[in-house]
Scaffold this motif. Structure first.
Motif, short mmCIF file in Angstrom:
data_model
loop_
_atom_site.label_atom_id
_atom_site.label_comp_id
_atom_site.label_asym_id
_atom_site.label_seq_id
_atom_site.Cartn_x
_atom_site.Cartn_y
_atom_site.Cartn_z
N CYS A 72 0.84 -1.21 0.00
CA CYS A 72 0.00 0.00 0.00
C CYS A 72 0.87 1.25 0.00
CB CYS A 72 -0.93 0.00 1.21
SG CYS A 72 -2.16 -1.31 1.21
N ARG A 73 1.91 1.24 0.81
CA ARG A 73 2.82 2.40 0.89
C ARG A 73 3.68 2.52 -0.37
NH1 ARG A 73 3.33 0.86 7.05
NH2 ARG A 73 1.80 2.34 7.88
N GLN A 74 4.01 1.38 -0.98
CA GLN A 74 4.76 1.41 -2.24
C GLN A 74 3.92 2.05 -3.34
OE1 GLN A 74 5.78 -2.80 -2.53
NE2 GLN A 74 7.95 -2.29 -2.30
N GLN A 75 2.61 1.83 -3.31
CA GLN A 75 1.77 2.47 -4.31
C GLN A 75 1.87 3.99 -4.19
OE1 GLN A 75 -2.50 2.50 -3.86
NE2 GLN A 75 -2.81 2.56 -6.07
N ILE A 76 1.79 4.51 -2.97
CA ILE A 76 1.91 5.95 -2.77
C ILE A 76 3.29 6.42 -3.23
CG2 ILE A 76 1.93 7.81 -1.05
CD1 ILE A 76 -0.88 6.68 -1.62
N GLU A 77 4.33 5.69 -2.85
CA GLU A 77 5.70 6.04 -3.27
C GLU A 77 5.80 6.08 -4.79
OE1 GLU A 77 9.96 3.75 -3.51
OE2 GLU A 77 8.73 3.37 -1.73
N GLY A 78 5.24 5.08 -5.45
CA GLY A 78 5.27 5.02 -6.92
C GLY A 78 4.53 6.17 -7.56
N LEU A 79 3.41 6.59 -6.96
CA LEU A 79 2.66 7.73 -7.48
C LEU A 79 3.48 9.01 -7.36
CD1 LEU A 79 -0.88 6.95 -6.02
CD2 LEU A 79 -0.15 6.72 -8.41
N LEU A 80 4.12 9.18 -6.22
CA LEU A 80 4.89 10.40 -5.97
C LEU A 80 6.14 10.50 -6.85
CD1 LEU A 80 4.67 10.57 -2.07
CD2 LEU A 80 3.44 12.00 -3.71
N THR A 81 6.78 9.37 -7.09
CA THR A 81 8.03 9.36 -7.87
C THR A 81 7.82 9.02 -9.34
OG1 THR A 81 8.47 7.05 -7.31
CG2 THR A 81 9.39 8.74 -5.82
N LYS A 82 6.57 8.75 -9.71
CA LYS A 82 6.23 8.31 -11.07
C LYS A 82 7.02 7.06 -11.46
CE LYS A 82 4.12 11.83 -13.60
NZ LYS A 82 4.08 12.54 -14.86
N ASP A 83 7.17 6.16 -10.50
CA ASP A 83 7.88 4.92 -10.74
C ASP A 83 6.90 3.91 -11.33
OD1 ASP A 83 9.29 2.52 -10.67
OD2 ASP A 83 10.21 2.94 -8.72
N LEU A 84 6.71 3.98 -12.64
CA LEU A 84 5.74 3.13 -13.31
C LEU A 84 6.12 1.66 -13.25
CD1 LEU A 84 4.87 5.35 -16.41
CD2 LEU A 84 3.74 5.27 -14.18
N ALA A 85 7.42 1.36 -13.21
CA ALA A 85 7.86 -0.03 -13.09
C ALA A 85 7.44 -0.62 -11.75
CB ALA A 85 9.36 -0.14 -13.28
N LEU A 86 7.60 0.15 -10.68
CA LEU A 86 7.15 -0.29 -9.35
C LEU A 86 5.65 -0.49 -9.34
CD1 LEU A 86 7.42 -0.77 -6.26
CD2 LEU A 86 7.25 1.72 -6.00
N LEU A 87 4.91 0.48 -9.86
CA LEU A 87 3.45 0.38 -9.87
C LEU A 87 2.98 -0.82 -10.69
CD1 LEU A 87 2.60 4.17 -10.17
CD2 LEU A 87 2.30 2.71 -8.15
N ASP A 88 3.64 -1.07 -11.80
CA ASP A 88 3.31 -2.23 -12.63
C ASP A 88 3.54 -3.52 -11.87
OD1 ASP A 88 2.60 -3.51 -15.16
OD2 ASP A 88 4.72 -4.03 -15.29
#
Length: 124
Positions: free
Chosen positions: A14-30
């Protein structure tokens, strides 16, 4: 096994999703999002994973900062429900605001990895 140990990996995603949104880390979100995931926005609009990632990529959804208010998780076998409240500074489809958002998240465990499979967001 304690509840904190059981829920910790789900909270991490859940926290990684927020982190990915903030950093635009599309690989993490994927990686942390199931292929068939569905996202329901404040407007009621539903998006597939690929549509959601594309909106992030082109900047229609842009996140500046987030402050976690609460995160509650319930795990039942390979399924988990999380309710996460954040104050999020974001520009969504051209409108920037600090949004008090509650995300109701459903996660599933696949090959020992938790993935987001459904997200419904509302104001609180």
């Amino acid at each position: 096994m304690s509840n904190a140990i059981i829920t910790a990996p789900v909270k991490r995603v859940c926290r990684q999703q927020i982190e990915g949104l903030l950093t635009k880390d599309l690989a993490l979100l994927d990686r942390i999002t199931a292929p068939t995931a569905v996202f329901s926005h404040l407007t009621g609009e539903q998006q597939t994973k690929s549509d959601w990632l594309q909106q992030l990529k082109i900047g229609r959804l842009h996140y500046f900062s987030s402050q976690e208010v609460s995160l509650k998780v319930t795990v039942t076998g390979n399924e988990a429900e999380a309710v996460m409240r954040n104050l999020i500074d974001a520009r969504i489809y051209g409108f920037r605001n600090v949004w008090a958002l509650e995300a109701q998240l459903h996660l599933q465990k696949h090959c020992d990895q938790w993935q987001l499979s459904c997200s419904r967001v509302r104001l609180y």
